[in-house]
Design a protein around this motif. Structure first.
Motif, PDB file in Angstrom:
ATOM      1  N   TYR A  96      20.849 -58.069  -5.730  1.00  0.00           N
ATOM      2  CA  TYR A  96      20.237 -57.758  -6.817  1.00  0.00           C
ATOM      3  C   TYR A  96      20.041 -56.240  -7.215  1.00  0.00           C
ATOM      4  O   TYR A  96      19.459 -55.775  -6.234  1.00  0.00           O
ATOM      5  CB  TYR A  96      18.677 -58.554  -6.889  1.00  0.00           C
ATOM      6  CG  TYR A  96      18.842 -60.127  -7.050  1.00  0.00           C
ATOM      7  CD1 TYR A  96      18.882 -60.857  -5.936  1.00  0.00           C
ATOM      8  CD2 TYR A  96      18.720 -60.695  -8.227  1.00  0.00           C
ATOM      9  CE1 TYR A  96      18.959 -62.027  -6.119  1.00  0.00           C
ATOM     10  CE2 TYR A  96      18.706 -62.006  -8.257  1.00  0.00           C
ATOM     11  CZ  TYR A  96      19.141 -62.799  -7.281  1.00  0.00           C
ATOM     12  OH  TYR A  96      18.841 -64.089  -7.307  1.00  0.00           O
ATOM     13  N   ALA A  97      20.124 -55.992  -8.172  1.00  0.00           N
ATOM     14  CA  ALA A  97      19.679 -54.593  -8.483  1.00  0.00           C
ATOM     15  C   ALA A  97      17.989 -54.657  -8.920  1.00  0.00           C
ATOM     16  O   ALA A  97      17.606 -55.581  -9.325  1.00  0.00           O
ATOM     17  CB  ALA A  97      20.347 -54.056  -9.801  1.00  0.00           C
ATOM     18  N   TRP A 102      22.720 -52.364  -6.234  1.00  0.00           N
ATOM     19  CA  TRP A 102      22.522 -53.198  -4.942  1.00  0.00           C
ATOM     20  C   TRP A 102      22.534 -52.367  -3.608  1.00  0.00           C
ATOM     21  O   TRP A 102      21.740 -52.948  -2.816  1.00  0.00           O
ATOM     22  CB  TRP A 102      23.923 -54.066  -4.908  1.00  0.00           C
ATOM     23  CG  TRP A 102      24.113 -54.948  -6.148  1.00  0.00           C
ATOM     24  CD1 TRP A 102      23.130 -55.545  -6.929  1.00  0.00           C
ATOM     25  CD2 TRP A 102      25.399 -55.168  -6.651  1.00  0.00           C
ATOM     26  NE1 TRP A 102      23.664 -56.531  -7.736  1.00  0.00           N
ATOM     27  CE2 TRP A 102      25.131 -56.331  -7.736  1.00  0.00           C
ATOM     28  CE3 TRP A 102      26.606 -55.028  -6.365  1.00  0.00           C
ATOM     29  CZ2 TRP A 102      26.065 -56.706  -8.345  1.00  0.00           C
ATOM     30  CZ3 TRP A 102      27.531 -55.499  -7.234  1.00  0.00           C
ATOM     31  CH2 TRP A 102      27.479 -56.541  -8.078  1.00  0.00           C
ATOM     32  N   TYR A 103      23.173 -51.418  -3.334  1.00  0.00           N
ATOM     33  CA  TYR A 103      23.130 -50.711  -2.044  1.00  0.00           C
ATOM     34  C   TYR A 103      22.361 -49.375  -1.971  1.00  0.00           C
ATOM     35  O   TYR A 103      22.672 -48.895  -0.934  1.00  0.00           O
ATOM     36  CB  TYR A 103      24.634 -50.599  -1.467  1.00  0.00           C
ATOM     37  CG  TYR A 103      25.285 -52.125  -1.258  1.00  0.00           C
ATOM     38  CD1 TYR A 103      26.182 -52.484  -2.028  1.00  0.00           C
ATOM     39  CD2 TYR A 103      24.875 -52.904  -0.356  1.00  0.00           C
ATOM     40  CE1 TYR A 103      26.767 -53.923  -2.119  1.00  0.00           C
ATOM     41  CE2 TYR A 103      25.321 -54.250  -0.205  1.00  0.00           C
ATOM     42  CZ  TYR A 103      26.132 -54.665  -1.071  1.00  0.00           C
ATOM     43  OH  TYR A 103      26.721 -55.882  -0.966  1.00  0.00           O
ATOM     44  N   ILE A 114      13.181 -43.711  -6.427  1.00  0.00           N
ATOM     45  CA  ILE A 114      13.166 -45.012  -6.167  1.00  0.00           C
ATOM     46  C   ILE A 114      14.451 -45.197  -5.047  1.00  0.00           C
ATOM     47  O   ILE A 114      15.418 -44.501  -4.647  1.00  0.00           O
ATOM     48  CB  ILE A 114      13.971 -45.892  -7.345  1.00  0.00           C
ATOM     49  CG1 ILE A 114      13.904 -47.495  -6.984  1.00  0.00           C
ATOM     50  CG2 ILE A 114      15.279 -45.417  -7.502  1.00  0.00           C
ATOM     51  CD1 ILE A 114      14.008 -48.212  -8.429  1.00  0.00           C
ATOM     52  N   SER A 115      14.183 -46.077  -3.989  1.00  0.00           N
ATOM     53  CA  SER A 115      14.940 -46.387  -2.946  1.00  0.00           C
ATOM     54  C   SER A 115      14.719 -47.850  -2.491  1.00  0.00           C
ATOM     55  O   SER A 115      13.954 -48.620  -2.949  1.00  0.00           O
ATOM     56  CB  SER A 115      14.450 -45.504  -1.686  1.00  0.00           C
ATOM     57  OG  SER A 115      13.312 -45.863  -1.010  1.00  0.00           O
ATOM     58  N   ARG A 116      15.603 -48.360  -1.543  1.00  0.00           N
ATOM     59  CA  ARG A 116      15.551 -49.722  -1.248  1.00  0.00           C
ATOM     60  C   ARG A 116      16.093 -49.787   0.403  1.00  0.00           C
ATOM     61  O   ARG A 116      16.955 -48.942   0.832  1.00  0.00           O
ATOM     62  CB  ARG A 116      16.419 -50.562  -1.861  1.00  0.00           C
ATOM     63  CG  ARG A 116      18.021 -50.195  -1.883  1.00  0.00           C
ATOM     64  CD  ARG A 116      18.613 -51.288  -3.238  1.00  0.00           C
ATOM     65  NE  ARG A 116      18.376 -52.863  -2.749  1.00  0.00           N
ATOM     66  CZ  ARG A 116      18.730 -53.574  -3.752  1.00  0.00           C
ATOM     67  NH1 ARG A 116      19.013 -52.943  -5.100  1.00  0.00           N
ATOM     68  NH2 ARG A 116      18.639 -54.869  -3.634  1.00  0.00           N
ATOM     69  N   PRO A 153      25.207 -56.940 -12.767  1.00  0.00           N
ATOM     70  CA  PRO A 153      26.116 -56.050 -12.019  1.00  0.00           C
ATOM     71  C   PRO A 153      25.339 -54.638 -11.629  1.00  0.00           C
ATOM     72  O   PRO A 153      24.645 -54.181 -12.685  1.00  0.00           O
ATOM     73  CB  PRO A 153      27.270 -55.631 -12.340  1.00  0.00           C
ATOM     74  CG  PRO A 153      27.603 -56.953 -13.157  1.00  0.00           C
ATOM     75  CD  PRO A 153      26.080 -57.567 -13.790  1.00  0.00           C
ATOM     76  N   GLY A 154      25.278 -54.393 -10.474  1.00  0.00           N
ATOM     77  CA  GLY A 154      24.488 -53.200 -10.236  1.00  0.00           C
ATOM     78  C   GLY A 154      24.777 -51.800 -11.171  1.00  0.00           C
ATOM     79  O   GLY A 154      23.959 -50.818 -11.538  1.00  0.00           O
ATOM     80  N   SER A 155      25.955 -51.706 -11.300  1.00  0.00           N
ATOM     81  CA  SER A 155      26.603 -50.572 -11.920  1.00  0.00           C
ATOM     82  C   SER A 155      25.988 -50.656 -13.413  1.00  0.00           C
ATOM     83  O   SER A 155      25.918 -49.519 -14.089  1.00  0.00           O
ATOM     84  CB  SER A 155      28.103 -50.604 -12.018  1.00  0.00           C
ATOM     85  OG  SER A 155      28.620 -51.794 -12.653  1.00  0.00           O
ATOM     86  N   SER A 156      25.692 -51.717 -13.951  1.00  0.00           N
ATOM     87  CA  SER A 156      25.294 -51.976 -15.389  1.00  0.00           C
ATOM     88  C   SER A 156      23.766 -51.372 -15.428  1.00  0.00           C
ATOM     89  O   SER A 156      23.428 -50.858 -16.249  1.00  0.00           O
ATOM     90  CB  SER A 156      25.374 -53.360 -15.851  1.00  0.00           C
ATOM     91  OG  SER A 156      26.782 -53.844 -15.750  1.00  0.00           O
TER      92      SER A 156
END
Length: 130
Positions: free
Chosen positions: A32-33, A53-54, A70-72, A102-105
Motif C-alpha cells: 500500500y502507498a 510502497w518502499y 513523510i517516511s515509512r 500503484p505507488g507511482s500513481s
C-alpha cells in the motif's frame, strides 16, 4: 482490510515539532502507498503528504513542503510524519490513509484526492498555539 491507528498528536507551540506515527495491521503493509491528510474545523479534508510502497518517492502539499517529512518503515508496518516549524494554521485532525493504487500513481503531484485512498485511521489532533 487494513486497520490504521495514528498516534503522536498533541499541543505544541508555534515553531515546535511533532512526529506522528500510523501503525498498520491486516494485509501486507508494503502493498500500500500511504498518505497523510488533515482536516481543520469547518474545512474539507486536505492532502498533506504521500509516499510510495518502499519510500523511494514522496509528494507534499505546497503548504508543508520543506517543513514536513513523510517516511515509512515496512518492517514495523508504520508510516511517519515528521512536522517541524509548526504554524498555527497546521492545527487540525491528522489522518493517515492507505491506497491500493500503484505507488507511482499516488505520489504524482495531482494525486491529492481523499477518494484515492481506501482505508483510513481515526485521526489524531494536532494543536499549534501561536
Amino acid at each position: 482490510q487494513v486497520q490504521l491507528v495514528e498516534s503522536g498528536g498533541g499541543l505544541v507551540q508555534a515553531g515546535g515539532s511533532l512526529r506522528l506515527s500510523c501503525a498498520a495491521s491486516g494485509r501486507t503493509f508494503s502493498n500500500y502507498a500511504m498518505g497523510w491528510f488533515r482536516q481543520a474545523p469547518g474545512k474539507e479534508r486536505e492532502f498533506v503528504a504521500a509516499i510510495d510502497w518502499y519510500g523511494g518517492t514522496t509528494n507534499y502539499a505546497d503548504s508543508v513542503k520543506g517543513r514536513f517529512t513523510i517516511s515509512r518503515d515496512n518492517a514495523k508496518n508504520t508510516v511517519y510524519l515528521q512536522m517541524n516549524s509548526l504554524k498555527a494554521e497546521d492545527t487540525a485532525v491528522y489522518f493517515c490513509a492507505a491506497s491500493a493504487l500503484p505507488g507511482s500513481s499516488i505520489v504524482r503531484p495531482s494525486a491529492t484526492a481523499p477518494s484515492l485512498y481506501a482505508y483510513w485511521g481515526q485521526g489524531t489532533q494536532v494543536t499549534v498555539s501561536s
